[in-house]
Scaffold this active site. Sequence first.
Site, PDB file in Angstrom:
ATOM      1  N   CYS A  27       3.531   1.537   2.659  1.00 25.70           N
ATOM      2  CA  CYS A  27       4.795   0.845   2.375  1.00 25.70           C
ATOM      3  C   CYS A  27       5.713   1.744   1.544  1.00 25.70           C
ATOM      4  O   CYS A  27       6.924   1.796   1.765  1.00 25.70           O
ATOM      5  CB  CYS A  27       4.534  -0.449   1.605  1.00 25.70           C
ATOM      6  N   CYS A  61       0.836  -1.198   0.000  1.00 27.87           N
ATOM      7  CA  CYS A  61       0.000   0.000   0.000  1.00 27.87           C
ATOM      8  C   CYS A  61       0.871   1.248   0.000  1.00 27.87           C
ATOM      9  O   CYS A  61       2.101   1.178   0.006  1.00 27.87           O
ATOM     10  CB  CYS A  61      -0.919   0.021   1.222  1.00 27.87           C
ATOM     11  N   ASP A  92      20.706  26.276 -27.005  1.00 25.09           N
ATOM     12  CA  ASP A  92      19.596  26.873 -26.263  1.00 25.09           C
ATOM     13  C   ASP A  92      19.546  26.381 -24.820  1.00 25.09           C
ATOM     14  O   ASP A  92      18.555  26.610 -24.129  1.00 25.09           O
ATOM     15  CB  ASP A  92      18.268  26.534 -26.958  1.00 25.09           C
ATOM     16  N   ASP A 127      16.975  23.422 -29.686  1.00 28.28           N
ATOM     17  CA  ASP A 127      17.673  22.214 -30.144  1.00 28.28           C
ATOM     18  C   ASP A 127      18.401  21.495 -29.027  1.00 28.28           C
ATOM     19  O   ASP A 127      19.000  20.456 -29.245  1.00 28.28           O
ATOM     20  CB  ASP A 127      18.633  22.532 -31.292  1.00 28.28           C
ATOM     21  N   ASP A 149      12.702  28.660 -30.528  1.00 33.91           N
ATOM     22  CA  ASP A 149      13.913  28.988 -31.263  1.00 33.91           C
ATOM     23  C   ASP A 149      13.572  28.891 -32.759  1.00 33.91           C
ATOM     24  O   ASP A 149      12.595  28.223 -33.134  1.00 33.91           O
ATOM     25  CB  ASP A 149      15.014  27.987 -30.894  1.00 33.91           C
TER      26      ASP A 149
END
Length: 742
Positions: free
Chosen positions: A21, A18, A634, A630, A431
Amino acid sequence: MKTSNETTHRLHIKDMSCAGCVDTVQRTLNSLSGVKSAEVNFAEKTATVTGDVSPDTLVSAVSGAGYTASVLKGEDSESEKEGEEAALYRDLLKRTIISGVISAVIFVVSMFHVLPPLDTGAGRVAWGIVSLLTLFVLVYGGGRFFTGALKSFRNHNANMDTLVAIGTGVAWVYSTFVVLFPNAVGDLAGHLYFETAALIIALIDLGATLEMRARGKTSEAIKRLIGLKPRTARVVRGGAEIDVPISEVVLGDIVRVRPGEKIPVDGAITEGSSQIDESMLTGEPMPAEKRIGDEVVGGTINKAGSFLFRATRVGEETALARIIEMVRKAQSSKPEIGRLADRVSGIFVPSVLLVAVFTLLAWFNFGPEPKLTYMLVTAMAVLIIACPCALGLATPISVMVGVGKAAEYGVLIRKGDALQQAGKLTAIVLDKTGTITQGRPVVTAVEPSGGMSEDEILSLAAGLESGSEHPLAEAVLEAAKAKNLPAKEVTSFEAVSGHGVRAVYAGKTVLLGNKKLMKDNNVALGDGEARAEELSRTGKTVVFLAAGGALAGLLGISDPLKPDSKAAVERLRKMGLKVIMLTGDNRVTAEAVAKETGIDEFIAEALPDGKADEISKLRAKGERVGMVGDGINDAPALAGADVGFAIGSGTDVAIESADITLMRGSLHGVADAIKISNATVRNIKENLFGAFAYNTLAIPVAAGVLFPFTGMLLNPIIAGAAMALSSFTVVTNANRLRWFKP
């Protein structure tokens, strides 16, 4: 950011039951020295741990917390995990059926008074047999709850196992005591709860079986990706082609791929050409044309033609292996909304135990006779109905399906937070080069000014550029090659730095370059100058061609838009997003591209650091910003955005540089990611609401708050069925995402 000593390990944790845990295991792992982060996935029964720590230390710590762990490394261990879970499912199904049949028999004999009463000798023997049958169901069908509860007790924890074990165990002990000593409880001798204890175990097992079956469907994306890997490769060694296991392919091997075969590893074509189906990696349905020098990716399918390629990435370094690992990590991570469930689950089970004790005391002090019966029924119902399985499954099960669905569309999500944040974006910053445009110069206009035809101009220009390494030269050569035009042979070639080239063809001096080169050589441009200005205003770089002192024509070279960029930008705008272009290119070119794609706002001539500043300004204005680039130049802007989208083929640094990688290289991937994000977060909220609402409403009802008004109590059997159904409902709801189409 990872240091050189940090590694990531995946553990298979077999006996979590559960959300409690999950909280215990995660706290245990995070408390270890050297662990940077630990994410425990209840739905997948795994833990992903990053840090400077050994696998043995991790396994030992989990074991000390009362759970069984093993290290997952490589596909063999993953297959072993799948095999174990398949065997567990079959075993659980068998236990469910056997326990269910026995429980049904006990239910019938209990409810329809088939057996003699307890105050007779035959009755005590018969009910003694029922007690033993119930004990068999508790041990055979529910033994894991009792062993789990014992482990938790030893480690000073409480979890779902604790609740089920106490509830059913007390019911059996009490009922067996009544059978053995009926006179000790007087009028209560008729109240036995064997059928309750047995049916609760059978129903919880049934719920777990259904849940496990449904849960198996959530990891289909990973299974499909793993299925892309071929088992063998045909390599050229010693002048002969031999088949070897894929694990034996090494860097530099020359590999043969025939029509219809899967490409075994990443590489570059050295001989031949083909059409490659990359759809399972990129989501792009059209096959990609590949020629000598082009990269091929392991796992993609060769549609037509045989070719040779040199292996450049093998084993865990291939794009497919990295993608599989990325999807796994993303499926194991949690968005912020999911951490709420973790925080609640950490205190949930102890709180339920307190509620059960409070319920006992309330019925003892204020309840009607027979108090002992009411105390037992209500406390048992509280314990059983409150099991937080649904709470633990609510987030990870949706994340697993959502991340897998995104991967199907070529959208690789690196972490759960990006999955959640993508749906909240208000602005998308794009970009230009390689994102909106194709990222390479192409000849888009050829305009004769003298007696030459377009083909003659291209052919002569190709001859002049055949010795040049300038990017524009490559565009001219590619344009001539596309039309099967031979490059004219020129002599006396001379490069004029910064301006162009000069040579001799057919006894005439020929020039190819910019306007300055023409002016310096007294070439009259005439109407060509005005036309060149028109082309420049549309973002094209103009190259002039002159022969014998006269203008022969001009070429317009530009970085063209990707075919679907305009449609993708329009789609983003229709979704209510502000679309901004951010580029280092000059203003004229930026304006032309913005106009062509329908982008209203653009920022030109921005350096990498300047791009990051622009992102910061937008965020300061209250925008939630997604940056698309890219993934290399960037990087500062990608890191500074709320969500960074890397446009990439999946074979370079782009795959590691952003929150989300768009394998297709199409801006439609941004819209797809946002749509999938919204659908996944909505699904998580539905699951969490269902789980919280279920427990919030069910626990008071189980405790008996309606009894004073309606005389109604919640039967513990119904509580067990409702608890099992809640988990199954959560998993089924998450699996609805598998049919979602962005």
